[in-house]
Write an enzyme that holds these catalytic residues in place. Structure first.
Site, PDB file in Angstrom:
ATOM      1  N   THR A 130       0.846  -1.200   0.000  1.00 47.62           N
ATOM      2  CA  THR A 130       0.000   0.000   0.000  1.00 47.62           C
ATOM      3  C   THR A 130       0.880   1.249   0.000  1.00 47.62           C
ATOM      4  OG1 THR A 130      -0.122  -0.064   2.422  1.00 47.62           O
ATOM      5  CG2 THR A 130      -1.908  -1.150   1.201  1.00 47.62           C
ATOM      6  N   ARG A 131       1.877   1.255  -0.863  1.00 49.25           N
ATOM      7  CA  ARG A 131       2.847   2.361  -0.905  1.00 49.25           C
ATOM      8  C   ARG A 131       2.130   3.671  -1.212  1.00 49.25           C
ATOM      9  NH1 ARG A 131       6.049   5.426  -4.361  1.00 49.25           N
ATOM     10  NH2 ARG A 131       8.247   5.569  -3.797  1.00 49.25           N
ATOM     11  N   PRO A 132       2.273   4.659  -0.314  1.00 48.82           N
ATOM     12  CA  PRO A 132       1.632   5.952  -0.564  1.00 48.82           C
ATOM     13  C   PRO A 132       2.436   6.768  -1.581  1.00 48.82           C
ATOM     14  CG  PRO A 132       2.886   6.042   1.458  1.00 48.82           C
ATOM     15  CD  PRO A 132       2.966   4.622   0.968  1.00 48.82           C
TER      16      PRO A 132
END
Length: 141
Positions: A69-71
């Site tokens: 869930t890399r921002p």
């Protein structure tokens, strides 16, 4: 609040040349008093995704985010990273610990361009551009 240096001069490392003494006039000591802190550290907000590698297995792991869930950097507050520009401490705290940081601590966030240290030839090249841009050289804007 009495600072460690009775002369009122707070030394900072020479390898952080973009840490301008104006920071001492621009609110840095106010943060120390506002928080009721014994010491203060300066930091820069960095938007870096950190990794580590297990020495035995060679496996890599993300340290400060979940790769699933890399921002996006602009949607993430980042990390506060100590920049070594200034350390403030009360005389009482220093006398008790012989350390520049301790007790109740406060943090003063500095501009991103102050996150440059001179430890390599590449650092000099980076610093040269920053110095011109931020007014640390004669004739700069």
């Amino acid at each position: 609040m009495k600072l460690l240096c009775s002369s009122g001069v707070v030394p900072h490392p020479g390898d952080v040349p973009t840490a301008h003494p104006r920071a001492l006039q621009g609110g840095l000591p106010d943060v120390l008093g506002k928080v009721g802190a014994d010491s203060l550290v300066t930091a820069v907000r960095a938007h870096r995704f950190l990794w580590e590698v297990d020495a035995e297995t060679g496996e890599a792991r993300a340290k400060n985010y979940d790769p699933q869930t890399r921002p996006r950097r602009q949607d993430w507050d980042g990390e506060l990273v100590e920049n070594g520009a200034f350390y403030l401490t009360t005389k009482a705290q220093f006398d008790a610990t012989q350390c520049r940081l301790g007790g109740k601590m406060a943090l003063y966030e500095m501009p991103e361009h102050t996150f440059v240290e001179i430890d390599s030839p590449t650092d000099w090249q980076i610093l040269e551009g920053l110095a011109r841009e931020h007014g640390y050289s004669p004739g700069a804007r």
